[in-house]
Design an enzyme around this catalytic site. Structure first.
Site, PDB file in Angstrom:
ATOM      1  N   ARG A 112       0.881  -1.132   0.276  1.00  7.24           N
ATOM      2  CA  ARG A 112      -0.045   0.007   0.002  1.00  7.24           C
ATOM      3  C   ARG A 112       0.796   1.276   0.020  1.00  7.24           C
ATOM      4  O   ARG A 112       2.021   0.977   0.172  1.00  7.24           O
ATOM      5  CB  ARG A 112      -0.968  -0.153   1.241  1.00  7.24           C
ATOM      6  CG  ARG A 112      -0.295   0.228   2.629  1.00  7.24           C
ATOM      7  CD  ARG A 112      -1.232   0.264   3.807  1.00  7.24           C
ATOM      8  NE  ARG A 112      -0.638   0.389   4.909  1.00  7.24           N
ATOM      9  CZ  ARG A 112      -1.270   0.498   6.064  1.00  7.24           C
ATOM     10  NH1 ARG A 112      -2.539   0.051   6.222  1.00  7.24           N
ATOM     11  NH2 ARG A 112      -0.592   0.592   7.057  1.00  7.24           N
ATOM     12  N   ASN A 150      -5.383   7.922   4.266  1.00  4.92           N
ATOM     13  CA  ASN A 150      -5.319   7.136   5.477  1.00  4.92           C
ATOM     14  C   ASN A 150      -3.783   7.524   6.143  1.00  4.92           C
ATOM     15  O   ASN A 150      -2.739   7.125   5.224  1.00  4.92           O
ATOM     16  CB  ASN A 150      -5.285   5.686   5.311  1.00  4.92           C
ATOM     17  CG  ASN A 150      -5.062   4.798   6.618  1.00  4.92           C
ATOM     18  OD1 ASN A 150      -6.102   4.962   7.344  1.00  4.92           O
ATOM     19  ND2 ASN A 150      -3.996   3.934   6.859  1.00  4.92           N
ATOM     20  N   GLU A 151      -3.299   7.885   7.073  1.00  2.00           N
ATOM     21  CA  GLU A 151      -2.377   8.183   7.765  1.00  2.00           C
ATOM     22  C   GLU A 151      -1.182   8.642   6.987  1.00  2.00           C
ATOM     23  O   GLU A 151      -0.229   8.006   6.403  1.00  2.00           O
ATOM     24  CB  GLU A 151      -1.634   6.721   8.335  1.00  2.00           C
ATOM     25  CG  GLU A 151      -2.728   6.224   9.383  1.00  2.00           C
ATOM     26  CD  GLU A 151      -2.066   4.948  10.159  1.00  2.00           C
ATOM     27  OE1 GLU A 151      -1.225   4.382   9.550  1.00  2.00           O
ATOM     28  OE2 GLU A 151      -2.384   4.676  11.373  1.00  2.00           O
ATOM     29  N   GLU A 327      -8.496   4.597  15.267  1.00  2.00           N
ATOM     30  CA  GLU A 327      -8.024   3.379  15.103  1.00  2.00           C
ATOM     31  C   GLU A 327      -7.184   3.143  16.367  1.00  2.00           C
ATOM     32  O   GLU A 327      -6.534   3.754  16.917  1.00  2.00           O
ATOM     33  CB  GLU A 327      -6.948   3.143  14.050  1.00  2.00           C
ATOM     34  CG  GLU A 327      -7.835   2.914  12.451  1.00  2.00           C
ATOM     35  CD  GLU A 327      -6.471   2.747  11.625  1.00  2.00           C
ATOM     36  OE1 GLU A 327      -5.534   2.209  11.988  1.00  2.00           O
ATOM     37  OE2 GLU A 327      -6.653   3.376  10.417  1.00  2.00           O
ATOM     38  N   GLU A 377      -1.885  -8.082   6.345  1.00  3.89           N
ATOM     39  CA  GLU A 377      -2.281  -8.048   7.960  1.00  3.89           C
ATOM     40  C   GLU A 377      -3.268  -8.903   8.743  1.00  3.89           C
ATOM     41  O   GLU A 377      -4.158  -8.843   9.304  1.00  3.89           O
ATOM     42  CB  GLU A 377      -2.626  -6.571   8.320  1.00  3.89           C
ATOM     43  CG  GLU A 377      -1.807  -5.488   8.007  1.00  3.89           C
ATOM     44  CD  GLU A 377      -2.098  -4.050   8.380  1.00  3.89           C
ATOM     45  OE1 GLU A 377      -1.271  -3.520   8.678  1.00  3.89           O
ATOM     46  OE2 GLU A 377      -3.339  -3.900   8.389  1.00  3.89           O
ATOM     47  N   HIS A 380      -3.655  -9.372  12.238  1.00  3.84           N
ATOM     48  CA  HIS A 380      -4.010  -8.169  12.930  1.00  3.84           C
ATOM     49  C   HIS A 380      -5.286  -8.617  13.564  1.00  3.84           C
ATOM     50  O   HIS A 380      -6.093  -9.113  12.904  1.00  3.84           O
ATOM     51  CB  HIS A 380      -3.832  -6.969  12.181  1.00  3.84           C
ATOM     52  CG  HIS A 380      -3.950  -5.782  13.046  1.00  3.84           C
ATOM     53  ND1 HIS A 380      -5.210  -5.491  13.680  1.00  3.84           N
ATOM     54  CD2 HIS A 380      -3.004  -4.884  13.292  1.00  3.84           C
ATOM     55  CE1 HIS A 380      -4.818  -4.411  14.508  1.00  3.84           C
ATOM     56  NE2 HIS A 380      -3.759  -3.893  14.133  1.00  3.84           N
TER      57      HIS A 380
END
Ligand code: GAL
Length: 691
Positions: A112, A150-151, A327, A377, A380
């Protein structure tokens, strides 16, 4: 700051990625969400390749169905723009929009975040998909908020970035001579004679120019912000009633100055994944929440206003604005730095979530709703684990939903702090340069140590962020009685002057080593350390004598110093602790200077933890800053939110033994009344409504 449309109470939910699952699972998801009282989910964060499988061909019917289903179930949506992960076709069509590392390697898709945020093709594509989503869902009743990207946090060294960097530098310096001066170009023959020669700090032979690196990080934060603002403005234009945010990520690698960004988001939202192994997750949780709350305070107005009474003004006097834990991990993080995914023990997820709410978060959100069965992930943790709903993890998910629902109107309550810690991302970046006298100083660690000392004293702190102050305005400290500046390395004359005025008017300032040493261009202030603060502190250091990673130095009072030492000379201050051994034996290590109605302290070494706590407790007592619950036993964290005559007292027992706390009120979790005493099991917590 604006609150998600259509949501009144606390938010509960997380990233929901239905595109990873067949539609039958969506119906189960909805039923489980309702069972857990989830009311908000973030949808579409990484869905670009499902939304636009080929250039300009949109397939959104599945997202229509997801949003309709969620709406029918009474669940609101934070709709994401999926720009953190362009589809593979995009990188093949626009190879120039793939990121380049500092050593010139172009990265490829397959993970990503593989894009260059300054590449025109990327920015165009990002604007297009944001526009498409806003047009399609502007009237959807489930839409509560926008989550851009995102971030933000990736960097790039391609030609597009170099060009944008040069434009930014031209704006900052006007002429090349001023850049050469700020960057000390005469050292190592680095004077530029044409703007075209200036590049991003790419891999080079030996140490890079520190100011070039610092300016690059400042520039890149602004460039990413511009990318965010472009999308935000599209969303605001098409959906003026829907707040827009993006989720902040923590880490000293993050090239974003969140305090500066806070002015541009409608709601500060943070992602927080503390280490489960260093024994500090609880304090790190408090620190992240205190930062988020501080970032969400309105910036002071540019024109200096007359100072009203402390309670109505200043850092902590300003009513808290909402912020949100966007999150966190319900359990295991996909992989910890040492290569192991450590589990969160049962109950800890509840405690951490409530700890964020205690410090002002309007809810608790997670990554992610349902654990993925494949993809990077896949291990996770999630609110619905691989084992499914019949699991300890999902039962905790349901319990958290019940707890949050019982807290009712708590989000009316504001957290009030009378102590603050300085926070300056640029100082942290500057301190990462390997040319500093020690490579073992980490800004994040210095800040965390100050916060930890106050946290152990039971004192709730805000953060005072010079970068959040708009041009022409002054850092507003009027709500605080005590301020700690750990390693605030870069200091402008204006900031030093306003600190001086604040101390003179009654502020109690504690300054650590490596504060005020350099100017905003990271050039040393001459005449003795700590340059900008020498007069205020009444000290002058001629030499730094850092210690090795395991080194210690004995101090009077039985205290120990680590990491740093200085040859401090008193010029108006008095010594509080002296160095006892080594070449500095007999010289001051910690000093105090009375200034007007306040005092300025200097701490020239890293005090051991009990010593740091003891010192800050003394300063707090002098400053009239009290712990939230002075009678709280060790290991119990107390935080209070207040609204008018009402307050909510949160108590967390982080210790391993049962404790009894002196407190009264209506226990919102059990519905019982506590009169005088509350018993807390190890890991237990309580929320007392008090009047
Ligand atoms: C966050 C990120 C999520 C997920 C999570 C767990 O930083 O926003 O997408 O990757 O970490 O690792």
């Amino acid at each position: 700051m604006r609150w998600p449309r259509g949501l009144d109470g606390l938010c509960y939910g997380g990233d929901y990625n239905p595109e990873q699952w067949p539609e039958q699972v969506w119906t189960t998801d909805l039923a489980l969400m309702r069972q857990a009282r989830v009311n908000l989910v973030t949808v579409g964060v990484f869905a670009w390749s499902r939304l636009e499988p080929q250039p300009g061909r949109y397939t959104v019917d599945w997202l229509d169905r997801v949003l309709d289903l969620l709406h029918q179930g009474g669940i609101k949506v934070v709709l994401a723009t999926p720009t953190a992960s362009p589809p593979p076709w995009f990188s093949l069509a626009h190879p120039d929009a793939l990121p380049v590392t500092a050593d010139g390697v172009r990265l490829h898709h397959g993970s990503r975040d593989t894009y260059c945020a300054a590449a025109p093709a990327y920015r165009d594509a990002a604007r297009r998909i944001a526009t498409m989503l806003a047009r399609r869902y502007r009237d959807h009743p489930a839409l509560a908020m926008w989550h851009v990207h995102n971030e933000y946090g990736t960097t790039c060294h391609c030609g597009h970035v170099a060009e944008a960097f040069r434009r930014w530098l031209r704006d900052r310096y006007g002429e090349l001579g001023r850049l050469n001066e700020a960057w000390t170009g005469s050292f190592w023959s680095q004077c530029y004679s044409d703007w075209a020669q200036v590049t991003t700090p790419r891999a080079t032979q030996y140490l890079a120019n520190p100011t070039q690196v610092l300016d690059f990080r400042r520039f890149w934060s602004d460039e990413l912000l511009a990318a965010y603002v472009e999308q935000r403005d599209i969303l605001r234009r098409l959906t003026p009633d829907v707040p827009v945010t993006t989720n902040y990520v923590f880490g000293d690698w993050v090239p974003v100055d969140h305090a500066r960004w806070a002015r541009e988001v409608d709601l500060v939202a943070i992602d927080h994944y503390p280490s489960e192994t260093d024994g500090r997750a609880e304090q790190q949780t408090a620190l992240a929440a205190d930062l988020a709350r501080s970032w969400s305070r309105p910036a002071p107005a540019p024109a200096p206003a007359p100072a009203p009474a402390a309670a109505a003004h200043g850092g902590s006097g300003v009513p808290a604005r909402p912020w949100l834990l966007m999150e966190s991990a319900p359990g295991q993080i996909h992989q910890h730095a040492d290569g192991v995914s450590y589990a969160k023990e049962p109950g800890r997820m509840l405690r951490h979530s409530l700890a964020h709410v205690a410090r002002g978060s309007r809810g608790a959100m997670f990554f992610q709703w349902r654990a993925s069965r494949g993809g990077a992930e896949l291990y996770h943790s999630a609110l619905v684990p691989h084992a499914g709903a019949d699991s300890r993890a999902f039962r905790e998910t349901v319990t958290l939903g019940e707890i949050l629902a019982r807290l009712g109107d708590i989000d009316a309550g504001a957290v009030t702090a009378r102590a603050a810690i300085g926070w300056d991302a640029a100082s942290g970046w500057a301190l990462q340069h390997p040319g500093l006298p020690s490579r073992h100083i980490s800004y994040a660690d210095e800040v965390a140590a100050a916060h930890r000392a106050l946290w152990h004293c039971g004192i709730v702190t805000d953060f005072a962020c010079p970068a959040a102050v708009p041009p022409g305005a002054e850092l507003d400290l009027s709500g605080y009685r005590m301020l700690v500046l750990p390693a605030l390395y870069l200091m402008s004359d204006d900031l030093a002057a306003s600190l001086g005025r604040w101390v003179h008017d009654g502020g109690h300032l504690v300054v650590s080593y490596l504060s005020g040493v350099a100017d905003p261009s990271a050039r040393v202030r001459l005449g003795g350390y700590p340059g900008a603060l020498r007069d205020l502190l009444g000290v002058r250091s001629e030499e730094f004598l850092p210690l090795g990673p395991a080194g210690t130095v004995a101090l009077t009072g039985g205290r120990t110093g680590r990491r740093w030492r200085e040859a401090v000379e008193l010029l108006g201050a008095e010594a509080v602790y002296d160095y006892v051994d080594g070449v500095l034996a007999g010289r001051p290590a910690v000093t105090r200077r009375p200034v007007g109605a306040g005092a300025a302290w200097y701490v020239s070494t890293r005090l051991d933890e009990p010593g740091y706590q003891e010192l800050l407790a003394v300063v707090a007592a002098e400053a009239g800053v009290a712990p939230v619950l002075p009678t709280a036993p060790a290991g119990v964290e107390a935080v209070r939110r207040v609204a008018g005559e009402s307050s909510w007292l949160f108590l967390f027992n982080h210790g391993s033994a049962q404790v009894t706390v002196r407190a009264s009120g209506h226990d919102l979790l059990t519905g019982m009344t506590a009169s005088g005493r509350v018993r807390l099991a190890p890991g237990g917590f309580v929320v007392l409504r008090q009047r």
